[in-house]
Motif scaffolding. Structure first.
Motif, PDB file in Angstrom:
ATOM      1  N   ALA A 206       0.826  -1.205   0.000  1.00 44.80           N
ATOM      2  CA  ALA A 206       0.000   0.000   0.000  1.00 44.80           C
ATOM      3  C   ALA A 206       0.860   1.255   0.000  1.00 44.80           C
ATOM      4  CB  ALA A 206      -0.923  -0.001   1.219  1.00 44.80           C
ATOM      5  N   LYS A 207       0.211   2.357  -0.404  1.00 45.22           N
ATOM      6  CA  LYS A 207       0.876   3.657  -0.414  1.00 45.22           C
ATOM      7  C   LYS A 207      -0.134   4.721   0.002  1.00 45.22           C
ATOM      8  CE  LYS A 207       3.592   6.763  -3.397  1.00 45.22           C
ATOM      9  NZ  LYS A 207       2.860   7.998  -3.030  1.00 45.22           N
ATOM     10  N   MET A 208       0.243   5.553   0.961  1.00 48.57           N
ATOM     11  CA  MET A 208      -0.600   6.670   1.358  1.00 48.57           C
ATOM     12  C   MET A 208      -0.661   7.685   0.215  1.00 48.57           C
ATOM     13  SD  MET A 208      -1.845   6.291   4.424  1.00 48.57           S
ATOM     14  CE  MET A 208      -1.577   5.340   5.936  1.00 48.57           C
ATOM     15  N   LEU A 209      -1.871   8.142  -0.114  1.00 51.20           N
ATOM     16  CA  LEU A 209      -2.038   9.047  -1.246  1.00 51.20           C
ATOM     17  C   LEU A 209      -1.556  10.460  -0.944  1.00 51.20           C
ATOM     18  CD1 LEU A 209      -5.560   7.897  -2.500  1.00 51.20           C
ATOM     19  CD2 LEU A 209      -3.313   7.268  -3.400  1.00 51.20           C
ATOM     20  N   ASP A 210      -1.629  10.862   0.316  1.00 49.11           N
ATOM     21  CA  ASP A 210      -1.214  12.215   0.688  1.00 49.11           C
ATOM     22  C   ASP A 210      -0.381  12.152   1.964  1.00 49.11           C
ATOM     23  OD1 ASP A 210      -0.846  14.868   1.181  1.00 49.11           O
ATOM     24  OD2 ASP A 210      -2.965  15.398   1.287  1.00 49.11           O
ATOM     25  N   PRO A 211       0.946  12.088   1.835  1.00 51.05           N
ATOM     26  CA  PRO A 211       1.809  12.003   3.025  1.00 51.05           C
ATOM     27  C   PRO A 211       1.619  13.164   3.995  1.00 51.05           C
ATOM     28  CG  PRO A 211       3.052  11.539   1.015  1.00 51.05           C
ATOM     29  CD  PRO A 211       1.712  12.054   0.585  1.00 51.05           C
ATOM     30  N   LYS A 212       1.115  14.297   3.515  1.00 53.68           N
ATOM     31  CA  LYS A 212       0.932  15.462   4.376  1.00 53.68           C
ATOM     32  C   LYS A 212      -0.147  15.239   5.433  1.00 53.68           C
ATOM     33  CE  LYS A 212       2.359  18.764   0.801  1.00 53.68           C
ATOM     34  NZ  LYS A 212       1.938  19.934  -0.023  1.00 53.68           N
ATOM     35  N   LYS A 213      -0.975  14.207   5.248  1.00 51.60           N
ATOM     36  CA  LYS A 213      -2.027  13.922   6.222  1.00 51.60           C
ATOM     37  C   LYS A 213      -1.467  13.333   7.516  1.00 51.60           C
ATOM     38  CE  LYS A 213      -5.639  15.161   3.822  1.00 51.60           C
ATOM     39  NZ  LYS A 213      -6.499  16.287   4.250  1.00 51.60           N
ATOM     40  N   ASN A 214      -0.199  12.918   7.506  1.00 48.02           N
ATOM     41  CA  ASN A 214       0.450  12.382   8.704  1.00 48.02           C
ATOM     42  C   ASN A 214      -0.301  11.189   9.297  1.00 48.02           C
ATOM     43  OD1 ASN A 214       2.621  14.234   8.740  1.00 48.02           O
ATOM     44  ND2 ASN A 214       1.305  15.780   9.686  1.00 48.02           N
ATOM     45  N   LEU A 215      -0.753  10.299   8.427  1.00 49.10           N
ATOM     46  CA  LEU A 215      -1.431   9.092   8.884  1.00 49.10           C
ATOM     47  C   LEU A 215      -0.435   7.945   8.967  1.00 49.10           C
ATOM     48  CD1 LEU A 215      -4.701   9.266   6.751  1.00 49.10           C
ATOM     49  CD2 LEU A 215      -4.416   9.866   9.159  1.00 49.10           C
ATOM     50  N   GLN A 216      -0.533   7.168  10.027  1.00 51.42           N
ATOM     51  CA  GLN A 216       0.345   6.016  10.211  1.00 51.42           C
ATOM     52  C   GLN A 216      -0.505   4.804  10.550  1.00 51.42           C
ATOM     53  OE1 GLN A 216       3.253   6.357  13.346  1.00 51.42           O
ATOM     54  NE2 GLN A 216       4.601   4.863  12.387  1.00 51.42           N
ATOM     55  N   LEU A 217      -0.283   3.704   9.844  1.00 53.22           N
ATOM     56  CA  LEU A 217      -1.097   2.508  10.047  1.00 53.22           C
ATOM     57  C   LEU A 217      -1.047   2.063  11.501  1.00 53.22           C
ATOM     58  CD1 LEU A 217      -2.858   0.385   8.596  1.00 53.22           C
ATOM     59  CD2 LEU A 217      -0.793  -1.007   8.386  1.00 53.22           C
ATOM     60  N   SER A 218      -2.221   1.801  12.061  1.00 54.72           N
ATOM     61  CA  SER A 218      -2.329   1.366  13.450  1.00 54.72           C
ATOM     62  C   SER A 218      -2.558  -0.141  13.548  1.00 54.72           C
ATOM     63  CB  SER A 218      -3.480   2.110  14.137  1.00 54.72           C
ATOM     64  OG  SER A 218      -3.749   1.578  15.409  1.00 54.72           O
ATOM     65  N   HIS A 219      -3.585  -0.648  12.859  1.00 51.90           N
ATOM     66  CA  HIS A 219      -3.900  -2.074  12.897  1.00 51.90           C
ATOM     67  C   HIS A 219      -4.899  -2.388  11.797  1.00 51.90           C
ATOM     68  CE1 HIS A 219      -7.026  -0.145  15.385  1.00 51.90           C
ATOM     69  NE2 HIS A 219      -7.814  -1.117  14.959  1.00 51.90           N
ATOM     70  N   ILE A 220      -5.167  -3.668  11.592  1.00 50.68           N
ATOM     71  CA  ILE A 220      -6.153  -4.124  10.616  1.00 50.68           C
ATOM     72  C   ILE A 220      -7.208  -4.939  11.349  1.00 50.68           C
ATOM     73  CG2 ILE A 220      -6.542  -5.333   8.443  1.00 50.68           C
ATOM     74  CD1 ILE A 220      -3.537  -5.153   7.915  1.00 50.68           C
ATOM     75  N   SER A 221      -8.466  -4.574  11.157  1.00 53.31           N
ATOM     76  CA  SER A 221      -9.570  -5.300  11.781  1.00 53.31           C
ATOM     77  C   SER A 221     -10.342  -6.081  10.729  1.00 53.31           C
ATOM     78  CB  SER A 221     -10.522  -4.334  12.496  1.00 53.31           C
ATOM     79  OG  SER A 221      -9.892  -3.725  13.599  1.00 53.31           O
ATOM     80  N   PHE A 222     -10.829  -7.248  11.119  1.00 49.93           N
ATOM     81  CA  PHE A 222     -11.633  -8.086  10.229  1.00 49.93           C
ATOM     82  C   PHE A 222     -12.995  -8.322  10.877  1.00 49.93           C
ATOM     83  CE2 PHE A 222      -7.273  -8.875   9.076  1.00 49.93           C
ATOM     84  CZ  PHE A 222      -7.310  -8.886   7.692  1.00 49.93           C
ATOM     85  N   TYR A 223     -14.044  -7.900  10.155  1.00 54.86           N
ATOM     86  CA  TYR A 223     -15.415  -8.007  10.643  1.00 54.86           C
ATOM     87  C   TYR A 223     -16.135  -9.124   9.891  1.00 54.86           C
ATOM     88  CZ  TYR A 223     -14.459  -3.471  12.762  1.00 54.86           C
ATOM     89  OH  TYR A 223     -13.916  -2.445  13.503  1.00 54.86           O
ATOM     90  N   ILE A 224     -17.016  -9.813  10.591  1.00 59.82           N
ATOM     91  CA  ILE A 224     -17.658 -11.009  10.044  1.00 59.82           C
ATOM     92  C   ILE A 224     -19.166 -10.797   9.958  1.00 59.82           C
ATOM     93  CG2 ILE A 224     -17.966 -13.492  10.325  1.00 59.82           C
ATOM     94  CD1 ILE A 224     -15.465 -13.440  12.134  1.00 59.82           C
ATOM     95  N   ASP A 225     -19.724 -11.056   8.770  1.00 66.02           N
ATOM     96  CA  ASP A 225     -21.164 -10.963   8.528  1.00 66.02           C
ATOM     97  C   ASP A 225     -21.694 -12.284   8.000  1.00 66.02           C
ATOM     98  OD1 ASP A 225     -22.283  -8.099   8.796  1.00 66.02           O
ATOM     99  OD2 ASP A 225     -20.424  -7.760   7.681  1.00 66.02           O
TER     100      ASP A 225
END
Length: 343
Positions: A206-225
């Motif tokens: 993956a690649k962040m589209l706008d580095p200026k947003k200062n977002l850093q991956l925290s975790h990945i959640s999986f939801y079940i339906d």
């Protein structure tokens, strides 16, 4: 998630029948969508938020057209898909939150009895229903979502419109003379990514589209339906809101060898096989646990990032720091082996 908004139009009982309203020949669905977008952006600009761009995802329009056929306002599609499932099937890769609203001459109980706005408005020659102007309908629905939403929906529609994290919105509009439905699918598009599966190991690039947003991956959640089907629609079609499925699994950053995650009762936390984040690029790999059996369920992957911007809705801590917002980046449905298609 946002609630359902219904506006019932009062009737004028007169003997004269007027010609039905028709859209000017130069108008089109795109013009109506652009007009609806302008109303959203005016409301956002009035409180200092950035305007949204119109998304080309087709899920909102598909959903609106389907609702027009039944006149049953529901977040579920007729084959049991929730908004994020339908969005993902239409190649949506961001995170989506939905508002829906309708203008109708009849209420839900009448619809359940088989009546439509058209059949009601044409059932008696002495009854006159003014044909709907779609531009006026957009005005009424946007105004109600913004300024008359608390009693109905605890400001769910308003908060969705004014969510500062949204970047795009796809708009679905469908109507006839006496019924109008509006679907707003608000999107968070911060990430471009590819998810692949090799020998039961998932690889995420993956690649962040706008580095200026200062977002850093925290975790990945999986939801079940549950698997979407007509029964799911019948059970849920009259619910005023929807939510993600049950949280089943979280994939997080590997810990030091002497550390371990505290396991909650209702879901599991596992460490990624690889967690490589450099500037705006992300490379991860992970495996589902052997007992994480999902052959008869739907899995939705939501990537969450920590937003380094101060969360103004919370107070600073005693140390003078501010809690970080968690930003959902995706609501992507993973097609497991038993679920190759939804219909």
């Amino acid at each position: 998630m946002s609630n359902i908004l219904i506006i019932l139009i009062s009737l004028a009982c007169i003997t004269d029948f007027q010609e039905a309203f028709s859209i000017n020949g130069t108008s089109s669905l795109k013009i109506l969508q652009s007009y609806a977008l302008s109303k959203i952006n005016t409301d956002r600009l009035n409180v200092g938020l950035n305007p949204l761009s119109l998304s080309d995802n087709k899920a909102a329009q598909y959903h609106a057209s389907e609702i027009l056929q039944s006149e049953i306002l529901s977040h579920w599609s007729k084959n049991g898909l929730k908004p994020y499932m339908l969005y993902s099937l239409h190649n949506g890769t961001g995170y989506v939150q939905q508002n829906i609203g309708q203008i109708s001459y009849i209420n839900t109980d009448d619809v359940m009895k088989g009546m439509t706005s058209h059949s009601f408005c044409t059932s008696d020659s002495r009854l006159y229903c003014e044909p709907l102007d779609p531009f006026d309908a957009i005005d009424k629905l946007e105004n109600s979502m913004m300024f008359d939403d608390f009693l109905c929906c605890h400001d769910g529609h308003k908060n969705n419109i004014l969510n500062k994290l949204h970047t795009n919105v796809s708009i679905g509009i469908a109507f006839n003379e006496y019924y109008f439905v509006l679907v707003q699918n608000f999107e968070n598009n911060y990430l471009r990514y590819n998810l692949s599966n090799e020998n039961d190991e998932y690889l995420l690039e993956a690649k962040m589209l706008d580095p200026k947003k200062n977002l850093q991956l925290s975790h990945i959640s999986f939801y079940i339906d549950n698997l979407p089907n007509e029964r799911e629609y019948e059970v849920n079609k009259n619910k005023l809101n929807y939510s993600m499925g049950d949280l089943g699994l979280i994939v997080s950053k590997p810990l030091e060898f002497y550390e371990q995650y505290v396991q909650p009762e209702s879901y599991r936390i596992i460490e990624a096989e690889n967690w490589d984040i450099l500037d705006d690029r992300i490379n991860l790999s992970f495996k589902f646990p052997d007992d994480f059996v999902l052959n008869d369920r739907i899995i939705t992957m939501v990537l969450y990032a920590a937003n380094k911007t101060m969360n103004t809705s919370t107070h600073d801590t005693d140390e003078g720091t501010s809690p970080r917002e968690v930003v959902p980046l995706t609501s992507y449905v993973i097609h497991n082996k038993a679920v190759l298609r939804f219909d």
